[in-house]
Write a protein that holds these residues in place. Sequence first.
Motif, PDB file in Angstrom:
ATOM      1  N   ASN A   9       0.835  -1.194   0.000  1.00 41.98           N
ATOM      2  CA  ASN A   9       0.000   0.000   0.000  1.00 41.98           C
ATOM      3  C   ASN A   9       0.879   1.257   0.000  1.00 41.98           C
ATOM      4  O   ASN A   9       0.630   2.201  -0.740  1.00 41.98           O
ATOM      5  N   ILE A  10       1.910   1.262   0.829  1.00 40.33           N
ATOM      6  CA  ILE A  10       2.842   2.409   0.877  1.00 40.33           C
ATOM      7  C   ILE A  10       3.540   2.572  -0.469  1.00 40.33           C
ATOM      8  O   ILE A  10       3.672   3.679  -0.981  1.00 40.33           O
ATOM      9  N   ALA A  11       3.968   1.483  -1.059  1.00 36.27           N
ATOM     10  CA  ALA A  11       4.652   1.536  -2.353  1.00 36.27           C
ATOM     11  C   ALA A  11       3.733   2.088  -3.432  1.00 36.27           C
ATOM     12  O   ALA A  11       4.129   2.924  -4.253  1.00 36.27           O
ATOM     13  N   ARG A  12       2.462   1.645  -3.449  1.00 39.17           N
ATOM     14  CA  ARG A  12       1.500   2.103  -4.447  1.00 39.17           C
ATOM     15  C   ARG A  12       1.254   3.607  -4.298  1.00 39.17           C
ATOM     16  O   ARG A  12       1.265   4.347  -5.271  1.00 39.17           O
ATOM     17  N   ARG A  13       1.060   4.077  -3.054  1.00 38.76           N
ATOM     18  CA  ARG A  13       0.821   5.504  -2.825  1.00 38.76           C
ATOM     19  C   ARG A  13       2.068   6.333  -3.155  1.00 38.76           C
ATOM     20  O   ARG A  13       1.960   7.439  -3.669  1.00 38.76           O
ATOM     21  N   SER A  14       3.228   5.810  -2.870  1.00 41.68           N
ATOM     22  CA  SER A  14       4.474   6.530  -3.187  1.00 41.68           C
ATOM     23  C   SER A  14       4.607   6.736  -4.690  1.00 41.68           C
ATOM     24  O   SER A  14       4.971   7.824  -5.156  1.00 41.68           O
ATOM     25  N   LYS A  15       4.307   5.706  -5.471  1.00 41.92           N
ATOM     26  CA  LYS A  15       4.382   5.822  -6.931  1.00 41.92           C
ATOM     27  C   LYS A  15       3.343   6.792  -7.464  1.00 41.92           C
ATOM     28  O   LYS A  15       3.596   7.539  -8.398  1.00 41.92           O
ATOM     29  N   LEU A  16       2.158   6.807  -6.830  1.00 43.81           N
ATOM     30  CA  LEU A  16       1.077   7.668  -7.276  1.00 43.81           C
ATOM     31  C   LEU A  16       1.414   9.143  -7.093  1.00 43.81           C
ATOM     32  O   LEU A  16       1.128   9.974  -7.951  1.00 43.81           O
ATOM     33  N   TYR A  17       2.062   9.487  -5.991  1.00 40.26           N
ATOM     34  CA  TYR A  17       2.346  10.892  -5.675  1.00 40.26           C
ATOM     35  C   TYR A  17       3.795  11.315  -5.963  1.00 40.26           C
ATOM     36  O   TYR A  17       4.154  12.447  -5.701  1.00 40.26           O
ATOM     37  N   ALA A  18       4.589  10.427  -6.488  1.00 35.53           N
ATOM     38  CA  ALA A  18       5.998  10.748  -6.755  1.00 35.53           C
ATOM     39  C   ALA A  18       6.112  11.725  -7.919  1.00 35.53           C
ATOM     40  O   ALA A  18       5.382  11.634  -8.905  1.00 35.53           O
ATOM     41  N   ALA A  19       7.014  12.669  -7.780  1.00 34.92           N
ATOM     42  CA  ALA A  19       7.286  13.613  -8.872  1.00 34.92           C
ATOM     43  C   ALA A  19       8.157  12.925  -9.905  1.00 34.92           C
ATOM     44  O   ALA A  19       8.988  12.072  -9.582  1.00 34.92           O
ATOM     45  N   ASP A  20       7.966  13.326 -11.153  1.00 39.04           N
ATOM     46  CA  ASP A  20       8.790  12.764 -12.222  1.00 39.04           C
ATOM     47  C   ASP A  20      10.219  13.266 -12.084  1.00 39.04           C
ATOM     48  O   ASP A  20      10.470  14.371 -11.585  1.00 39.04           O
ATOM     49  N   LEU A  21      11.160  12.474 -12.535  1.00 39.96           N
ATOM     50  CA  LEU A  21      12.553  12.895 -12.566  1.00 39.96           C
ATOM     51  C   LEU A  21      12.710  13.990 -13.608  1.00 39.96           C
ATOM     52  O   LEU A  21      12.005  14.002 -14.626  1.00 39.96           O
ATOM     53  N   PRO A  22      13.623  14.907 -13.385  1.00 41.38           N
ATOM     54  CA  PRO A  22      13.833  15.938 -14.403  1.00 41.38           C
ATOM     55  C   PRO A  22      14.329  15.306 -15.696  1.00 41.38           C
ATOM     56  O   PRO A  22      15.015  14.285 -15.680  1.00 41.38           O
ATOM     57  N   ALA A  23      13.958  15.941 -16.794  1.00 42.02           N
ATOM     58  CA  ALA A  23      14.396  15.424 -18.102  1.00 42.02           C
ATOM     59  C   ALA A  23      15.911  15.464 -18.151  1.00 42.02           C
ATOM     60  O   ALA A  23      16.538  16.436 -17.743  1.00 42.02           O
TER      61      ALA A  23
END
Length: 175
Positions: A9-23
């Motif tokens: 559950n923590i992993a799923r929420r982390s992926k959902l709210y994670a910012a994209d890496l800079p290009a």
Amino acid sequence: MEPFELLQNIARRSKLYAADLPAQSESDAFWRGVGFMLAGRRFVAPMDHVSEILTVPRYTQVPGVKYWVGGVANLRGRLLPLIELAGFFGETSQGTSRSKRVLVIALGDRLDGLIVDGVLGMQHFSSQDYRSGLGSVPENLAPFVDGCYEKDGERWPVFDFYKLVESEDFLDIAV
């Protein structure tokens, strides 16, 4: 909730709210060289051409050689011929005895010590700043210059020491 389910559950929420890496942009390639002064002009030589930089050591003059041959010095048990680079080109050295340095060029088993007016340290240039033209390089130096780099409005001609130490004029030191 089971510990494993909690971690999922923590992993799923982390992926959902994670910012994209800079290009990721392509990094600019840099060229490094040793800056030096010769007859009042600024030059740069490839880092792999200069094996060592020394203050002018004590040396012994050699009879029967051209005026631009300073003599030979003992560099850790090896004979190091010292060449006044400005004199070789028929130019006048602008350096003082305090500012002059020896650029040691090692090509194969041979060592050559080239006395220059001063050393300007390691220089970094963007590969995009390379120009194939010679700029205002005197005609007698042109055969040993391979283009130049521009930095802060200044041109830095690239001096090829390997071409110099293999040239017939450089090898012909006898009077």
